[in-house]
Each structure stands twice: as structure tokens, then as C-alpha cells.
Design a protein around this motif. Structure first.
Motif, PDB file in Angstrom:
ATOM      1  N   ALA A  82       0.814  -1.219   0.000  1.00 13.34           N
ATOM      2  CA  ALA A  82       0.000   0.000   0.000  1.00 13.34           C
ATOM      3  C   ALA A  82       0.846   1.267   0.000  1.00 13.34           C
ATOM      4  O   ALA A  82       0.373   2.334  -0.395  1.00 13.34           O
ATOM      5  N   TYR A 124       3.207   1.201  -3.635  1.00  9.61           N
ATOM      6  CA  TYR A 124       2.340   1.334  -4.815  1.00  9.61           C
ATOM      7  C   TYR A 124       2.500   2.709  -5.447  1.00  9.61           C
ATOM      8  O   TYR A 124       2.438   2.863  -6.669  1.00  9.61           O
ATOM      9  N   TRP A 125       2.734   3.716  -4.603  1.00  8.36           N
ATOM     10  CA  TRP A 125       2.761   5.091  -5.081  1.00  8.36           C
ATOM     11  C   TRP A 125       4.114   5.459  -5.684  1.00  8.36           C
ATOM     12  O   TRP A 125       5.156   5.205  -5.099  1.00  8.36           O
ATOM     13  N   ALA A 150      -4.281   1.367  -0.464  1.00  6.54           N
ATOM     14  CA  ALA A 150      -3.632   2.480  -1.164  1.00  6.54           C
ATOM     15  C   ALA A 150      -4.666   3.473  -1.677  1.00  6.54           C
ATOM     16  O   ALA A 150      -4.437   4.694  -1.668  1.00  6.54           O
TER      17      ALA A 150
END
Length: 218
Positions: free
Chosen positions: A64, A67-68, A137
Motif C-alpha cells: 500500500a 504502490y505510489w 492504497a
């Protein structure tokens, strides 16, 4: 899964309560009207549906937090996807059609999330995640866009406190540092992602973290 469902339901309800005039107001996303942002939410909901229907067999490559994709540069005005979103939003003409489309696709995304098995692995944007990490996320995505939606709408409801707190913690994990205790969750998210400039006093409190802001998430 509750934070996802709660934040997504709150955002969709806020959109459903907008007036036609609200759609022509600026949003918290630079260069986008509220209608453009709502159109983007339709695309986001479609992405959720596609991802939950795209299982993967490999080992997770992201969670989570990872992911960014993080940069310090806001998206360019000529970004093709941003320009496409604006054109699509304008094509709706009647805000009621845009509301209907978000309610239709958004409700389906909510049901798909509720029915998904948390440990199932899915793939999106070249990454493999568990369903739980993917939906976690997205709580940050929904909360930030809820703040964008209400940025210039005084009567629109703010994101739920649970979503703000959850998203602050998520942003701190992404940053690898905590925001000062004097920052409200809302201020941490707005200043941390560049949705507003930090004041001189806030920059002093932020210390070395200030040099890494804004955290532009993609």
C-alpha cells in the motif's frame, strides 16, 4: 476493507449532493473544474474494477505504500491523460449524466471491493499487490480527491475523520517521516502533497522534511 468502503462512499455521496453550479467551480486539482475531477473519479472507479478483475500469480512487488510513485513535480498542463479527462468531462454537458455515471460505476467498484478476497493478488500498472494493499492504497486517493472536491465549495462535507487520519499515516509512511503534531490531518495532507503552500512557521516545524515537499503522488 472498511476504510476503503467508508472513504469511497463519503466521496460519492459528496458528489451526489453537488448542485449544477458546483460543477463549474474550480477544484483543488490545478487547472481542473469540479466536473473534471468527477470525471477523473469515474476513470478511477473503472481502474478499480479492472484491477480487481485482473488476478496475478506472481509474488507481490508492491504494497500500500510502495504502490505510489512519488515525484516533486506536479503533472504538466499538457499531460495527455489530463487533457483527455477535461475533454471527456465537457462532453457530458449535463452534470446529472456525470453524477449518474459515477454512481453507476462507483457502486459497482464498491461491490467488487466488498466481494474481493483480501489475500488475492492482482496486477495494475505493472505491479502485483494483494487486494488488501491495493484497496488500502486507494483510501489515500479517495481522501485527497475529496479534499480537492471541496476545496472551493464551502457547503460540501469534508472527508470523514477516519479517512483523514488513515491517509495522514499513509502519507507519512510514503515520506518516511512524521508530520509535526501541530499539523491537523487535513493540513498534513494539503501541505504534504502541495495542494497548498506551507507557511514559514510550518516550514520551520517540518525541518528536513520541508526540503522533500511536495510529495506528488502518481
Amino acid at each position: 476493507m472498511d476504510p476503503f468502503a467508508h472513504s469511497w462512499a463519503a466521496l460519492r455521496t459528496a458528489v451526489a449532493d453537488l448542485t449544477d453550479e458546483d460543477f463549474e467551480q474550480p477544484s483543488g486539482c490545478a487547472g481542473w473544474l469540479v466536473r473534471d475531477l468527477v470525471c477523473h473519479l469515474v476513470i478511477d472507479a473503472q481502474d478499480v474494477l479492472i484491477t480487481l478483475a485482473t488476478p496475478a500469480d506472481g509474488t507481490p512487488t508492491a504494497d500500500a505504500t510502495t504502490y505510489w510513485h512519488v515525484t516533486n513535480d506536479p503533472p504538466a498542463a499538457e499531460d495527455p491523460l489530463s487533457a483527455l479527462t477535461v475533454r471527456l468531462a465537457a462532453a457530458y454537458e449535463d452534470p446529472a449524466l456525470l453524477k449518474f455515471h459515477l454512481d453507476d460505476v462507483g457502486s459497482a467498484a464498491a461491490r467488487a471491493a466488498e466481494l474481493a478476497t483480501p489475500t488475492t493478488r492482482v496486477t495494475t500498472q505493472g505491479q502485483i499487490l494483494t487486494v488488501e494493499d491495493y484497496l488500502t492504497a486507494y483510501v489515500l486517493e479517495w481522501t485527497l480527491h475529496h479534499l480537492d472536491l471541496t476545496a472551493h465549495l464551502a457547503k460540501a462535507p469534508e472527508p470523514p475523520p477516519q479517512g483523514l487520519a488513515h491517509s495522514r499515516t499513509a502519507l507519512e509512511r510514503i515520506a518516511g517521516a512524521a508530520f509535526p503534531g501541530s499539523f491537523t490531518d487535513r493540513d498534513a495532507l494539503l501541505a504534504g502533497t502541495g495542494r497548498r503552500k506551507a507557511t514559514d512557521a510550518e516550514l520551520t516545524e517540518l525541518g528536513t522534511l520541508a526540503a522533500r515537499l511536495p510529495l506528488v503522488l502518481g
